[in-house]
Motif scaffolding. Structure first.
Motif, PDB file in Angstrom:
ATOM      1  N   ASP B 120       0.959  -1.098  -0.064  1.00 26.60           N
ATOM      2  CA  ASP B 120      -0.084   0.157  -0.030  1.00 26.60           C
ATOM      3  C   ASP B 120       0.899   1.201   0.132  1.00 26.60           C
ATOM      4  OD1 ASP B 120       0.916   0.173   2.681  1.00 26.60           O
ATOM      5  OD2 ASP B 120      -1.044   0.572   3.266  1.00 26.60           O
ATOM      6  N   GLY B 121       2.050   1.106  -0.419  1.00 33.02           N
ATOM      7  CA  GLY B 121       2.793   2.296  -0.874  1.00 33.02           C
ATOM      8  C   GLY B 121       3.661   2.696   0.041  1.00 33.02           C
ATOM      9  N   TYR B 122       3.283   3.520   1.228  1.00 33.20           N
ATOM     10  CA  TYR B 122       4.445   4.131   2.042  1.00 33.20           C
ATOM     11  C   TYR B 122       4.656   3.563   3.351  1.00 33.20           C
ATOM     12  CZ  TYR B 122       6.051   7.563   5.300  1.00 33.20           C
ATOM     13  OH  TYR B 122       6.714   8.098   6.145  1.00 33.20           O
ATOM     14  N   GLY B 123       5.983   3.333   3.703  1.00 32.66           N
ATOM     15  CA  GLY B 123       6.522   2.964   4.821  1.00 32.66           C
ATOM     16  C   GLY B 123       6.644   1.614   5.270  1.00 32.66           C
ATOM     17  N   GLU B 124       6.133   0.555   4.285  1.00 32.69           N
ATOM     18  CA  GLU B 124       6.411  -0.792   4.451  1.00 32.69           C
ATOM     19  C   GLU B 124       7.589  -1.083   4.612  1.00 32.69           C
ATOM     20  OE1 GLU B 124       3.846  -2.911   4.865  1.00 32.69           O
ATOM     21  OE2 GLU B 124       2.268  -1.600   4.714  1.00 32.69           O
ATOM     22  N   TYR B 125       8.012  -2.109   5.415  1.00 37.13           N
ATOM     23  CA  TYR B 125       9.356  -2.645   5.196  1.00 37.13           C
ATOM     24  C   TYR B 125       9.340  -3.846   4.814  1.00 37.13           C
ATOM     25  CZ  TYR B 125      11.504   0.872   8.371  1.00 37.13           C
ATOM     26  OH  TYR B 125      12.057   2.142   8.881  1.00 37.13           O
ATOM     27  N   TYR B 126      10.621  -4.165   3.805  1.00 35.15           N
ATOM     28  CA  TYR B 126      10.685  -5.309   3.124  1.00 35.15           C
ATOM     29  C   TYR B 126      11.112  -6.419   4.116  1.00 35.15           C
ATOM     30  CZ  TYR B 126      10.811  -3.514  -1.161  1.00 35.15           C
ATOM     31  OH  TYR B 126      10.706  -2.923  -2.593  1.00 35.15           O
ATOM     32  N   ASP B 127      10.585  -7.698   3.875  1.00 36.35           N
ATOM     33  CA  ASP B 127      11.332  -8.871   4.729  1.00 36.35           C
ATOM     34  C   ASP B 127      12.398  -9.280   4.102  1.00 36.35           C
ATOM     35  OD1 ASP B 127      11.139 -10.775   6.449  1.00 36.35           O
ATOM     36  OD2 ASP B 127       9.110 -11.461   6.156  1.00 36.35           O
ATOM     37  N   CYS B 128      13.365  -9.184   4.653  1.00 34.82           N
ATOM     38  CA  CYS B 128      14.620  -9.597   3.907  1.00 34.82           C
ATOM     39  C   CYS B 128      15.323 -10.677   4.575  1.00 34.82           C
ATOM     40  CB  CYS B 128      15.741  -8.573   4.028  1.00 34.82           C
ATOM     41  SG  CYS B 128      15.311  -7.339   2.970  1.00 34.82           S
TER      42      CYS B 128
END
Lengths: 326, 506
Positions: B120-128
């Motif tokens: 949904d665009g803003y401020g999500e963090y990737y799961d690395c």
């Protein structure tokens, strides 16, 4: 809830700073003076919780706008509404989150591997492991945030509600701790698997609390075997758990501007014409209709992030229809 | 996020007198016009006043990344993280001193990141996925320091680190063996070492007292004891005084030798009890099985030497980080796995043959004189006991292994107080280790040749001390239909005699 940035202090370094932070009660000032090194994280936590609240509520009628630096959200929190419940929980969670993060980066001397707030011992490190010390963050949040709920300030039912919701916010972190693992062994086999706990991102905590907001339970204070407790108003509903949000009274509709109840109204808010949900013009404008403007906007597009640390974009121009509530 | 005062190679601690000029976020770097090559991520291990202990034995570093996803910036399709890493140490209390340089390397790692849930665009963090950063085989110093820089150009002025998205922060998770576990482990080793050594000497003396040359079975048992003694030797005590970077390699080799020997022992043990007319008593008879074990072990050894060997020079190196390397490593591991499977097929086949033979031969006992019957049944009883013990040990090992893999993750969610599951994993390890030591002690004890049973066929002494289990508690449990041809004592005696593995002296 307090907002340090608003008074122009970047960092809480001396005990005098504690006295001038707006919105602290006496007990919190005392805690502040005793735990100066943690206070920057606390103010960071308050800050991220405001941002998170605004992010989660940006397309609802009540959009978590801050009104003044002293009470931050204004009178909307005076009544025991769902919104107040969300703000309590997200603040408690924000403080716990920020303190835990600071602890993990080694910024806090007081916080070690021990699972208590009362100090650290090097032995704990030698003889057992450490993960993200969520216990310390949660403890500190409990101590600092819950200190607001004194007998003299608020009614007993409101106190019970706030304490419950603070706890629910912290639970959202505790119950979503992620386990990450790494294998170690002969020839890279998984003979031994090391696992450690890591905190969920605050975005995830915010999203969870938003879900809890939508499913919050209306409660009332009762005496159950001589103890005051919050019980669901509707006995047919499933009783709430420690991780659920509870509220005491229904929220206003936030349609009209009424500062006495903390409602800013939805006039001039941008709405989405095609949506049937709460961000759609129909619901957001409370049926008052909307104005449509055609605007040419220039925005960034085809961006590329350059480490470090800027984003280089092209400029794109397009014409859009903007709908705002009447 | 910090910017060093001095030029790179020098290692800079995150805070303190010699610490770096601190950045709270990258916007600040932008406004202060600090280029990427001047930004250093600095990590001090451990934090603040804590100190590393030599008891920790080894140290593994895992790198985790906070990468933000925004509408504007995403992680590229095949992102590679290029790092300039400096590692230093010091032994000053609190780590407030000059840092000695330990390693300086350039490393790359492939990132594997994905977005959880809808974008949904803003401020999500990737799961690395966490990245393996380093593996140090000795924890000799009190404080360690890791500096990581992410430059935007390599030596050839090629652009690097362009696809890694919007990095917000780096974290290092440091893993070591806890001090308590090391003490318990070393104590166990120090206890088992003299026990097995003593038992081995006892066994060797018994073998030497015999008039005949030692049998294959006895040689195998002796080698098993030697390998176990080698594994038990508490070499790790030395790490408390000296820096031994090859310790992980040595312990891998020791453990590998232990597996190889145990596997060979089982094959020969079963083979020598086969009771068919084939005369083995020579390693040549087992060439297929030993070759399978040999190939598997050599494969793993080559892999291990390459991985751990290079880590002696550069602890940030791992075969798995390069594409060819990981293919090669995978090749070795698959080869080893195939060999181990082959081995277990052989083993299973031999065990089935053995049980078939055993069932047929036990019929023959009924027609024997009482003394001789008791004697052979004693041997059979010892053998059965041993098979069951072997099976029990193997099953326990597998069960413990599976439990430590599954249960650990499962239980973490529930713990509020302490971390009990951590303790039981340690318990499993010490348990399995102790179990196999007891196993070897039992082999040495039960299979040490008796100096009393030389005249065994003339007279079997019930009171024979070393073979207490001869008492006929189980009598004849299996009583299959009598096959007349098998009932002739003269024909079966030399074969049954093989139970003892002593056909040489017959």
């Amino acid at each position: 809830m307090f907002n340090v940035q608003s008074i122009g202090i970047n960092s809480i370094e001396t005990t005098e700073n504690c006295d001038v932070i707006p919105g602290l009660v006496n007990r919190q000032i005392a805690i502040c003076k005793r735990n100066l090194e943690v206070m920057d994280s606390v103010s960071q936590g308050a800050h991220i919780s405001i941002l998170e609240c605004q992010k989660q509520f940006h397309n609802r009628r009540w959009n978590c706008s801050t009104v003044d630096p002293f009470t931050v959200f204004g009178p909307v929190l005076d009544n025991g509404t769902r919104e107040a419940a969300f703000v309590s929980s997200v603040t408690a969670a924000g403080v716990a989150h920020a303190v835990t993060s600071a602890c993990s980066s080694g910024d806090l001397v007081k916080c070690g591997c021990d699972r208590t707030v009362t100090g650290t011992s090097p032995d704990g490190f030698t003889w057992s492991g450490c993960s993200d010390n969520v216990a310390y963050g949660v403890q500190f949040s409990k101590m600092f945030v819950d200190a607001r709920e004194t007998k003299s300030r608020v009614s007993i039912e409101r106190r019970l509600m706030n304490l419950h919701n603070n706890e629910a916010g912290r639970r959202a972190i505790e119950e979503n701790i992620k386990i990450e693992c790494k294998c170690h062994g002969v020839s890279g086999s998984c003979e031994v698997k090391f696992c450690w706990k890591s905190m969920p991102s605050f975005r995830k905590v915010g999203a969870l609390l938003k879900e809890k907001f939508d499913g919050a339970t209306e409660v009332a204070q009762r005496r159950v075997s001589s103890r005051r407790q919050l019980v669901p108003v509707n006995p047919n509903y499933k009783p709430h758990t420690n991780a659920d949000l509870v509220y005491l009274q229904g929220s206003p509709d936030f349609c009209e501007r009424n500062l006495a109840i903390g409602s800013l109204g939805t006039e001039n808010r941008t709405c989405n014409k095609d949506s049937k949900a709460i961000d759609g013009c129909e619901l957001l404008c409370c049926g008052r209709g909307y104005n449509t403007k055609i605007e040419t906007i220039t925005e960034r597009c085809s961006c590329k992030f350059h480490w470090c640390c800027y984003v280089k974009c092209k400029q794109c121009t397009r014409t859009v229809e903007i709908h705002t509530c009447k | 996020m910090h910017r060093p005062h001095a030029e790179p190679p020098k290692a800079v601690p995150p805070r303190g007198k010699h610490g770096c000029d601190r950045l709270d976020n990258f916007e600040e770097a932008l406004t202060r016009h600090i280029p990427a090559s001047d930004i250093t991520f600095s990590f001090q291990i451990p934090h603040g006043k804590l100190e590393m202990s030599r008891l920790f034995q080894f140290m593994v570093g895992v790198l985790t990344l906070d990468i933000e996803h925004t509408n504007e910036v995403a992680v590229g399709t095949d992102p590679t993280l290029s790092m300039v890493i400096t590692m230093g140490y010091n032994n000053v209390p609190d780590g407030n001193g000059e840092w000695e340089l330990l390693y300086q390397v350039n490393e790359t790692r492939k990132l594997s990141c994905f977005l959880e849930g809808e974008e949904d665009g803003y401020g999500e963090y990737y799961d690395c996925d966490p990245l393996a950063l380093f593996e140090l085989s000795s924890v000799h110093h009190k404080h360690y320091l890791v500096n990581i820089r992410l430059p935007i150009e390599d030596e050839n002025l090629q652009e690097i680190n362009q696809d890694i998205g919007s990095i917000k922060d780096l974290h290092i998770v440091e893993i070591h063996q806890t001090g308590g576990f090391t003490i318990i482990w070393l104590t166990m080793k120090s206890v088992f070492f003299p026990l097995v050594l003593g038992m081995m000497i006892f066994f060797q003396r018994r073998v030497n007292q015999l008039e005949r040359a030692p049998l294959l079975m006895e040689k195998t048992i002796l080698s098993l004891a030697i390998v176990m003694t080698f594994v038990n030797f508490p070499l790790e005590w030395l790490t408390l005084a000296f820096e031994i970077p090859a310790m992980l390699l040595i312990s891998d080799i020791r453990q590998g030798a232990c597996y190889a020997m145990l596997f060979s022992f089982w094959i020969i043990f079963i083979g020598e009890h086969m009771m068919d007319s084939v005369r083995r008593n020579s390693l040549k008879a087992y060439w297929q099985q030993t070759m399978a074990i040999g190939v598997a072990c050599t494969g793993l050894l080559v892999f291990d030497l390459a991985e751990r060997g290079s880590q002696l020079v550069n602890p940030f190196y791992s075969i798995w980080n390069s594409q060819q390397g990981s293919k090669l490593a995978m090749g070795f591991i698959i080869l080893a796995a195939v060999c181990v499977c082959l081995y277990f097929c052989f083993l299973l086949f031999m065990v089935l043959c053995l049980f078939r033979n055993l069932r047929m031969k036990s019929v023959a006992f009924n027609s024997m004189p009482k003394n001789r019957k008791n004697y052979y049944q004693g041997l059979l009883y010892r053998f059965r006991f041993f098979m069951i013990f072997t099976l029990f040990s193997a099953v326990m090992t597998v069960v413990f292994f599976v439990l430590s893999q599954v249960n650990e993750v499962y239980n973490w969610h529930l713990d509020n107080e302490d971390q009990p599951q951590l303790h039981y994993t340690s318990g499993f390890f010490t348990g399995v280790y102790g179990l196999w030591n007891v196993y070897v002690l039992a082999v040495l004890f039960l299979y040490s040749p008796s100096h009393k049973d030389e005249p065994l066929l003339r007279q079997v002494d019930q009171s024979d001390g070393s073979q207490v289990e001869f008492e006929m508690t189980e009598a004849t449990t299996s009583r299959p239909t009598v096959a007349a041809s098998m009932a002739h004592p003269g024909a079966t005696a030399p074969e049954v005699y093989q139970l003892l593995g002593k056909n040489a002296g017959d």
